[in-house]
Design an enzyme around this catalytic site. Structure first.
Site, PDB file in Angstrom:
ATOM      1  N   CYS A 382       0.834  -1.203   0.000  1.00 23.73           N
ATOM      2  CA  CYS A 382       0.000   0.000   0.000  1.00 23.73           C
ATOM      3  C   CYS A 382       0.875   1.263   0.000  1.00 23.73           C
ATOM      4  CB  CYS A 382      -0.993  -0.052   1.147  1.00 23.73           C
ATOM      5  SG  CYS A 382      -2.463   0.917   0.788  1.00 23.73           S
ATOM      6  N   HIS A 508      -3.540  -5.207   0.364  1.00 23.34           N
ATOM      7  CA  HIS A 508      -2.954  -5.728   1.604  1.00 23.34           C
ATOM      8  C   HIS A 508      -2.968  -7.262   1.619  1.00 23.34           C
ATOM      9  CE1 HIS A 508      -2.614  -1.930   3.851  1.00 23.34           C
ATOM     10  NE2 HIS A 508      -3.604  -1.552   3.068  1.00 23.34           N
ATOM     11  N   GLU A 510      -1.364  -9.205   3.414  1.00 21.98           N
ATOM     12  CA  GLU A 510      -1.213  -9.764   4.769  1.00 21.98           C
ATOM     13  C   GLU A 510      -2.541 -10.213   5.375  1.00 21.98           C
ATOM     14  OE1 GLU A 510      -0.915  -6.591   3.939  1.00 21.98           O
ATOM     15  OE2 GLU A 510      -1.456  -5.202   5.544  1.00 21.98           O
TER      16      GLU A 510
HETATM   17  N1  GLN Z   1      -2.076   6.738   2.658  1.00 16.16           N
HETATM   18  C1  GLN Z   1      -2.151   5.947   1.465  1.00 16.16           C
HETATM   19  C2  GLN Z   1      -3.506   6.043   0.802  1.00 16.16           C
HETATM   20  O1  GLN Z   1      -4.475   6.421   1.417  1.00 16.16           O
HETATM   21  C3  GLN Z   1      -1.805   4.501   1.746  1.00 16.16           C
HETATM   22  C4  GLN Z   1      -2.825   3.795   2.588  1.00 16.16           C
HETATM   23  C5  GLN Z   1      -2.321   2.526   3.200  1.00 16.16           C
HETATM   24  O2  GLN Z   1      -1.128   2.256   3.216  1.00 16.16           O
HETATM   25  N2  GLN Z   1      -3.203   1.731   3.760  1.00 16.16           N
HETATM   26  O3  GLN Z   1      -3.628   5.717  -0.341  1.00 16.16           O
END
Ligand code: GLN
Length: 538
Positions: A382, A508, A510
């Protein structure tokens, strides 16, 4: 009709009620029963999505896009239950619903009160989860500690539920602490007696006590606890501290917890045990042949729970590779000040997890650069992917001031920018791109090799995305776009050519990794890192 196990906690928080609930789920599942799990959280937030990691630890995301408590992560890792928004009930959700009904006029003429309106809403929300589904057992964990004011409506609700359902349909398990006092050389049962006393005052008599303890409970200690807490001797389970959370189902089985639950609830099930789990997880966990050191570069590394699913998924990847895992937690702000070499020179792989906000970003970008230049296996997740793109744009494409508009709205090169649909959104609760979306993988990419298929689905939680206006420039310099969300052409995975293993994803992974089924990206990341590692355990 489904049967219910209500789990409460006493004496102190952090007793591992979530792991205990998940382990009970595992034990029952191993006997062929179908389970689901619910977490009740007494706070007033509707969900944990608006809390920061200092307040709450990780926010766990389900397929259906709910931002939930991290215990749901344990539940999904230990069992096959597929959880969603209904599996996490908060006081905020309950009040939100009751007050909306009041405004609509559903209670016209009545005074709306905690009992019965709030408690009825809690009972309805708990019962709703198993409606119309083939579920044998619903495990309901009540967050917080018995005696907390805000937990009372939940306790009253489970008291009434048990009364309504009857003894063969619902039981209460209380997880408590039996401390060992070193100076006296003794364990102490009094806190448990008091905690059970408080439960009984509100009308709940536990059927089973799970006693967290450093030393195994002697027969005498169990008898004493049983006598004063009004339960049978063999209803006192000694839950001794273990090295890995994945050993807990075995500890419970050895203590006879499964048999006792089955008897109390009169469950019809197979007499199987945990053989598959023990073979696939515990044996491999306890007999590693190699050692691998992974740096996790984040800004919440002092908190145990902020990157919970990431740490677990790394363990799963290591189990799949028969390796012992050492996690080196690196604070990205320290790395920013003191340089990458100091923190990363002796690691085998580098992972940058998700995150929000500007703090620590430049350190993460330095860590990416170090991984790219020194050909150290890299997994970005992310925000980890977004920083990888920024680093590549700056240092490979020569766009010196490239950035994400999350950190610099006026950057001349917004390689990461707000998603189109996000531009009109102002409210913060449950408004990110959340939950599962499809992704198409590029043939012969590292991701494709890991997943062994081209169509995948993964969970998301983000507002920003890779800016497609920069795609050609990035690709020309060797960035590989290996995963795309086909519906609106959103970049989901990037990789690097000429690097042993550099993969970063917008989603994600994970959240979908399990100890007996490591996520393919984590499995291959650890495998690649082992290629870097020199340390064989013999
Ligand atoms: N802050 C970034 C976004 O909103 C990444 C979000 C995250 O890592 N969950 O896109």
């Amino acid at each position: 009709m489904a049967k219910y196990i209500f789990i409460t906690g006493g004496v102190v928080s952090s007793l591992g009620k979530g792991i205990a609930s998940a382990s009970i789920g595992k034990l029952l599942e191993s006997k062929g029963l179908k389970v689901t799990l619910i977490k009740c959280d007494p706070y007033l937030n509707v969900d944990p999505g608006t809390m920061n990691p200092f307040q709450h630890g990780e926010v766990y995301v389900t397929d259906d896009g709910a931002e939930t408590d991290l215990d749901l992560g344990h539940y999904e890792r230990f069992t096959n239950a597929v959880l969603g928004k209904d599996n996490n009930i908060t006081t905020g959700k309950i009040y939100h619903s009751v007050i909306s009904k009041e405004r609509r006029g559903d209670y016209l003429g009545k005074t709306v009160q905690i009992i019965p309106h709030i408690t009825d809403e809690i009972m309805k929300s708990i019962k709703k989860v198993a409606y119309g589904r083939k579920i044998d057992v619903v495990i309901v964990e009540i967050g917080g500690t018995v005696g907390d004011i805000e937990g009372l409506p939940f306790l009253e609700a489970i008291r009434q539920l048990r009364l309504e359902m009857g003894r063969e349909y619902a039981i209460n398990i209380h997880v408590t602490l039996v401390p060992y006092i070193k100076a006296a050389g003794e364990i102490k049962t009094k806190p448990t007696q008091h905690s059970v006393g408080t439960l009984r005052e509100i009308g709940i008599q536990p059927d089973i006590l799970i006693c967290r303890t450093e030393k195994p409970l002697t027969k005498e200690a169990k008898e004493k606890i049983a006598l004063f807490c009004n339960v049978e001797d063999d209803a006192v389970i000694s839950a001794i501290d273990v090295n890995s959370i994945y050993e807990v189902p075995t500890v419970f089985r050895k203590e006879g917890l499964d048999k006792r639950i089955i008897r109390l609830l009169n469950l019809k099930c197979d007499d199987r045990d945990l053989f598959d789990w023990e073979e696939a997880v515990l044996k491999r966990l306890n007999k590693p042949s190699e050692k691998v050191t992974i740096a996790v570069v984040g800004k919440y590394i002092t908190l145990q729970d902020a990157y919970k699913s990431i740490y677990e998924a790394l363990i799963h990847g290591s189990i799949a590779n028969d390796a012992e895992l050492v996690i080196k937690k690196v604070d990205s702000e320290d790395l920013e000040k003191e340089g990458s070499e100091r923190y990363l020179k002796d690691v085998d792989g580098i992972l940058i997890p998700g995150g929000f906000g500007h703090r620590g970003i430049e350190g993460k970008i330095k860590a990416v650069k170090y991984a790219r230049e020194n050909k150290i296996p890299f997994l970005g997740i992310c925000l980890g992917m977004q920083t990888a793109v920024i680093e590549f744009a700056r240092n490979v494409c020569g766009l010196n001031k490239a950035n994400s508009t999350e950190f610099n709205k006026k950057t001349p090169h917004p390689v990461i920018c707000l998603q189109e649909e996000q531009k009109k959104i102002t409210a913060k609760g449950a408004t990110m791109r959340l939950g599962k979306y499809n992704c198409r993988l590029r043939k012969d990419s590292k991701s494709n090799k890991a997943y062994k298929k081209e169509a995948i689905s993964e969970r998301h939680r983000h507002r920003y995305e890779l800016n497609n206006d920069y795609r050609d420039r990035l690709e020309q310099k060797g960035l590989v776009i290996s995963g795309v969300y086909p519906t609106n052409n959103l970049v989901e995975i990037i990789e690097l050519k000429d690097h042993p293993w550099f993969v970063a994803c917008q989603f994600h992974p994970e959240f979908k990794s399990k100890p007996d089924k490591a996520h393919p990206l984590f499995r291959d990341f650890i495998k690649a890192s082992l290629g870097n590692a020199t340390c064989l355990l013999k």
